[in-house]
Write a protein that holds these residues in place. Structure first.
Motif, PDB file in Angstrom:
ATOM      1  N   CYS A 151      37.873  44.110  35.388  1.00 21.82           N
ATOM      2  CA  CYS A 151      37.797  44.050  36.023  1.00 21.82           C
ATOM      3  C   CYS A 151      35.881  43.714  36.104  1.00 21.82           C
ATOM      4  O   CYS A 151      35.242  44.934  36.127  1.00 21.82           O
ATOM      5  N   ALA A 152      35.552  42.793  36.855  1.00 23.09           N
ATOM      6  CA  ALA A 152      34.067  42.822  35.945  1.00 23.09           C
ATOM      7  C   ALA A 152      33.325  43.195  37.476  1.00 23.09           C
ATOM      8  O   ALA A 152      31.933  44.066  37.317  1.00 23.09           O
ATOM      9  N   ARG A 156      27.292  43.847  33.450  1.00 23.76           N
ATOM     10  CA  ARG A 156      28.435  43.152  33.417  1.00 23.76           C
ATOM     11  C   ARG A 156      28.122  41.782  32.716  1.00 23.76           C
ATOM     12  O   ARG A 156      29.343  41.623  32.126  1.00 23.76           O
ATOM     13  N   LEU A 186      30.869  41.113  29.640  1.00 25.07           N
ATOM     14  CA  LEU A 186      32.540  39.703  29.384  1.00 25.07           C
ATOM     15  C   LEU A 186      30.988  38.936  28.162  1.00 25.07           C
ATOM     16  O   LEU A 186      32.763  38.634  27.932  1.00 25.07           O
ATOM     17  N   LEU A 238      39.887  37.932  34.743  1.00 24.12           N
ATOM     18  CA  LEU A 238      39.550  38.339  35.954  1.00 24.12           C
ATOM     19  C   LEU A 238      40.436  39.278  37.150  1.00 24.12           C
ATOM     20  O   LEU A 238      41.075  38.983  36.968  1.00 24.12           O
TER      21      LEU A 238
END
Length: 312
Positions: free
Chosen positions: A208-209, A218, A222, A234
């Motif tokens: 869950c970005a 973030r 990623l 995601l």
């Protein structure tokens, strides 16, 4: 290093309930006022047993150890927070935030692991940090990419930055440090464990970005996942609230890979997310409603992976 194992340690509860000592910063826990403690425990045991059966049905080796009535350890069902087992033959003992969770560390459990044919060479013990008020709760706080030697950690009251860096230096992991948040009654608060928002499997990662509020952090997390060859899937914060981040990839019969999660997690996923996961491996899901509600943890938290070498 292998990313997945086919052997899991699980602790069967005897006095499971909502742990008042962890509820202060685990916002997923709920009080079930209408159920007697004995009923809560009985329901948790039924969920536990059905879950173990599902894992064994696909060929996952599950070492089940019964909890003890004394001392009082309402969260013993989540062993991954106090211990981790490594291919190097190392066992790591972790410092725990809640005082009653420290009692979950049992030497006899390590004896049982050895009785099952595994070799323990060395015990790395970080628990002294508890005396100074610093904590690092195992593979709850640390999500390991074992193959690429990368460790992910969302800092929180239960995940201290210096301790995490010490762990990474001791085990030669590249540390990836960030902060993750959830909205609690309109306020952004730290997510208590990294493994609530992310799962790293062999060829993909679920994350869950949106929980990582800082854009630079973030992007960094990623990028790291993609650079290490993972397809990034995601999930939303709403799905995190249904424990969709709390998953673990495990090996079953003939080394087939499975992604383990709860029914709540599975039912929160979209068809497209399920298809993305199933390109990599099959999904196994079990009903963990009572355990999730009272414990504030889910499928991944209940499994301590055993990577130790086997005795000759």
């Amino acid at each position: 290093m292998n990313q997945t194992t086919n052997t899991i340690l699980m602790i069967r509860p005897v006095a499971f309930r909502m742990n008042e000592q962890t509820a202060v910063n685990n916002y997923y826990q709920k009080v079930l006022d209408d159920l007697l403690p004995a009923t809560v425990n009985a329901k948790a045991q039924a969920e536990f047993d059905a879950y173990v059966e599902k894992l064994r049905a696909v060929g996952i080796q599950v070492i089940v150890v019964d909890d003890t009535v004394n001392p009082d350890t309402p969260d013993s069902i989540f062993p991954n927070n106090w211990v981790s087992f490594h291919e190097t033959g190392d066992v790591v003992l972790y410092p725990m935030f809640a005082e009653n969770r420290r009692l979950e560390r049992r030497e006899d459990i390590l004896d049982i692991i050895e009785d099952n044919g595994f070799v323990i060479d060395e015990i790395m013990d970080y628990t002294e940090a508890e005396e100074d008020g610093y904590f690092l709760e195992g593979t709850g706080s640390i999500v390991l990419d074992r193959t690429n030697q990368i460790a992910y950690c969302a800092l929180s009251p239960r995940a201290d930055e210096e301790l995490f860096i010490e762990f990474c230096e001791d085990f030669e992991y590249d540390p990836v440090i960030f902060e993750a948040y959830q909205t609690v009654e309109g306020t952004r608060k730290h997510i208590y464990h990294t493994n609530v928002i992310m799962c790293v499997a062999e060829t993909f990662a679920v994350i869950c970005a949106d929980c990582i509020d800082d854009k630079a952090e973030r992007k960094m997390v990623l990028s790291k996942l993609k650079e290490s060859g993972k397809e990034v899937i995601l999930i939303t914060e709403e799905q995190v609230n249904n424990f969709a981040g709390n998953m673990l990839q495990v090996r079953g019969t003939n080394d087939e890979r499975f992604l383990i999660m709860s029914n709540a997690a599975y039912e929160s996923l979209t068809l497209s997310q399920i298809e993305k996961i199933e390109k990599h491996c099959k999904i196994v899901h079990a009903s963990l409603d009572i355990i999730e509600a009272c414990g504030g943890g889910s499928a991944r938290c209940m499994m301590a992976e055993v990577f130790l070498p086997k005795a000759e």
